[in-house]
Design an enzyme around this catalytic site. Structure first.
Site, PDB file in Angstrom:
ATOM      1  N   HIS A 143      41.035  47.671  43.642  1.00 56.55           N
ATOM      2  CA  HIS A 143      40.986  46.724  42.901  1.00 56.55           C
ATOM      3  C   HIS A 143      40.813  47.257  41.524  1.00 56.55           C
ATOM      4  O   HIS A 143      39.901  47.056  40.937  1.00 56.55           O
ATOM      5  CB  HIS A 143      39.726  45.810  43.218  1.00 56.55           C
ATOM      6  CG  HIS A 143      39.623  44.502  42.811  1.00 56.55           C
ATOM      7  ND1 HIS A 143      39.605  44.203  41.432  1.00 56.55           N
ATOM      8  CD2 HIS A 143      39.285  43.213  43.175  1.00 56.55           C
ATOM      9  CE1 HIS A 143      39.482  42.970  40.999  1.00 56.55           C
ATOM     10  NE2 HIS A 143      39.090  42.526  42.280  1.00 56.55           N
ATOM     11  N   GLU A 243      45.920  45.179  41.835  1.00 51.76           N
ATOM     12  CA  GLU A 243      45.160  45.751  42.788  1.00 51.76           C
ATOM     13  C   GLU A 243      46.185  46.064  44.021  1.00 51.76           C
ATOM     14  O   GLU A 243      47.026  45.309  44.237  1.00 51.76           O
ATOM     15  CB  GLU A 243      44.459  44.520  43.404  1.00 51.76           C
ATOM     16  CG  GLU A 243      43.555  43.915  42.438  1.00 51.76           C
ATOM     17  CD  GLU A 243      42.818  42.730  42.715  1.00 51.76           C
ATOM     18  OE1 GLU A 243      42.257  42.705  43.852  1.00 51.76           O
ATOM     19  OE2 GLU A 243      42.607  41.834  41.849  1.00 51.76           O
TER      20      GLU A 243
HETATM   21  C1  BG6 Z   1      40.281  39.098  43.042  1.00 49.90           C
HETATM   22  C2  BG6 Z   1      40.380  37.754  43.519  1.00 49.90           C
HETATM   23  O1  BG6 Z   1      40.870  40.183  43.691  1.00 49.90           O
HETATM   24  O2  BG6 Z   1      38.845  39.515  42.460  1.00 49.90           O
HETATM   25  C3  BG6 Z   1      40.006  36.939  42.586  1.00 49.90           C
HETATM   26  O3  BG6 Z   1      41.763  37.494  43.921  1.00 49.90           O
HETATM   27  C4  BG6 Z   1      38.358  37.296  42.332  1.00 49.90           C
HETATM   28  O4  BG6 Z   1      39.947  35.564  43.233  1.00 49.90           O
HETATM   29  C5  BG6 Z   1      38.243  38.666  41.698  1.00 49.90           C
HETATM   30  O5  BG6 Z   1      37.887  36.507  41.463  1.00 49.90           O
HETATM   31  C6  BG6 Z   1      36.969  39.105  41.481  1.00 49.90           C
HETATM   32  O6  BG6 Z   1      36.052  38.921  42.731  1.00 49.90           O
HETATM   33  P1  BG6 Z   1      34.621  39.555  42.554  1.00 49.90           P
HETATM   34  O7  BG6 Z   1      34.163  39.291  43.911  1.00 49.90           O
HETATM   35  O8  BG6 Z   1      34.331  40.810  42.243  1.00 49.90           O
HETATM   36  O9  BG6 Z   1      33.848  38.618  41.736  1.00 49.90           O
END
Ligand code: BG6
Length: 267
Positions: A143, A243
C-alpha cells in the site's frame, strides 16, 4: 519500535519490524520516494501512516472477518537476514509465521516473507507460503504512499482504457486518459499488466508489478482526510497511494505447499 536501517552506496531505507513496514527509502542525493505522515504514531499495535503498509491476508474489507487491510501490518515480523549483495545493493528478509493469535483470526498455517532489495530501485517481494493442509484465499496489497509536489500536479499514467471499480460508488467504469485528483479517489484498477508512472512538477516515479493485475489508486481528499488517523488535515495534498495489489476479483488461491509472490519495483 525496532527498525532495520540500511545505508549503502546507492540508497538508504528504514524498515520497522512491526508490519515489515518500509517507512523510508531514498536514493543518494534525492528526495524520499515514500511519503510519511509527520504525525504518525510509531506506536506498537498501530499501523504507521505512510511508507508501505503490507496489507495481508485481506485487502480492505475483502474478508469481513478480519481487521481492515488484514493483520500483517501490525504484526511483529522476524528479521531473518541482511545481505550486502554488492556496495550498491542490500537485501533484507523479514518473516511472519502463524501463531495462536493469527490462527484465532484466520485459521490457516502460513509463512509470509517480505524480501526487500535496496539499491537504485526499491524492490519488494511478498511471498505467501501455505503450510496448512487446506487451500486458502488471499487478497493483499503493498500500500505505497508516494509524495507529490501538490496533489493537483499529480497524474497517474498507464491506466488509460483499463476497467476499474469505483469503491466510492460501487460502479464498474473505464478509465479515459491519465488519472488526476480533483476529489476523493478510491479505485481498484483491473487487468493492469504494464508499467505505471506517477508524475508531478518535479519527477516521474516508475512502478512495476508482478504476480498482480490489480492496482488501487487512493487519495482521501478533504473530508475523509480530516477523519483519517495520524494525518494532518491538509496532508491529502502531499501524497497519492498507488497500491500493488491482489484485490477483489484478483484474489489468489494458495494450495497446501504452494506459494504466491507479489512483487513491486519502484524507482
Ligand atoms: C485504501 C482504501 O487502500 O486504504 C481506502 O482503498 C482506505 O478506502 C485507505 O481509506 C486507508 O486505510 P487505513 O485502514 O490505512 O486507514
Amino acid at each position: 519500535m525496532v527498525i532495520v536501517e540500511i545505508n549503502n552506496a546507492s540508497a538508504s531505507a528504514k524498515i520497522a519490524l512491526q508490519g515489515a513496514h518500509i517507512f523510508h527509502y531514498s536514493r543518494k542525493g534525492e528526495k524520499p520516494l515514500l511519503w510519511l505522515s509527520e504525525i504518525s504514531d510509531f506506536e506498537v499495535g498501530k499501523a504507521i501512516r505512510g511508507g508501505i503498509p503490507v496489507c495481508w491476508p485481506s485487502f480492505g474489507m475483502n474478508n469481513p472477518n478480519l481487521p481492515q487491510h488484514g493483520f500483517a501490518r501490525t504484526a511483529l515480523f522476524e528479521h531473518t537476514s541482511t545481505k550486502e549483495l554488492d556496495a550498491n545493493t542490500t537485501e533484507v528478509i523479514l518473516i511472519l509465521k502463524h501463531s495462536e493469535a493469527t490462527l484465532t483470526l484466520w485459521p490457516y498455517k502460513f509463512e509470509l516473507e517480505l524480501k526487500v532489495t535496496v539499491s537504485d530501485k526499491l524492490t519488494m517481494e511478498l511471498t505467501t507460503k501455505n503450510i496448512d493442509d487446506k487451500t486458502f484465499k488471499i487478497t493483499q496489497a503493498l500500500h505505497t504512499y508516494f509524495p507529490v509536489s501538490h496533489i493537483s500536479d499529480a497524474k497517474v499514467k498507464g491506466l488509460d482504457k483499463k476497467p476499474f471499480l469505483d469503491a466510492l460508488t460501487n460502479e464498474q467504469l473505464t478509465q479515459s486518459g491519465d488519472v488526476v485528483f480533483e476529489e476523493e479517489v478510491d479505485r481498484v484498477y483491473q487487468e493492469v499488466n504494464s508499467e505505471i508512472l506517477l508524475t508531478d512538477k518535479d519527477r516521474t516515479i516508475h512502478i512495476n508489478n508482478e504476480g498482480s493485475s490489480s492496482v488501487v489508486i487512493w487519495n482521501p481528499w478533504i473530508e475523509k482526510g480530516k477523519r483519517m488517523s495520524a494525518m494532518r488535515d491538509e496532508a491529502y495534498k502531499d501524497f497519492v497511494c498507488i497500491e500493488s495489489a491482489n484485490a477483489f476479483d484478483d484474489f489468489r488461491l494458495v494450495e497446501p505447499g504452494k506459494t504466491h509472490t507479489l512483487k513491486a519495483t519502484i524507482y
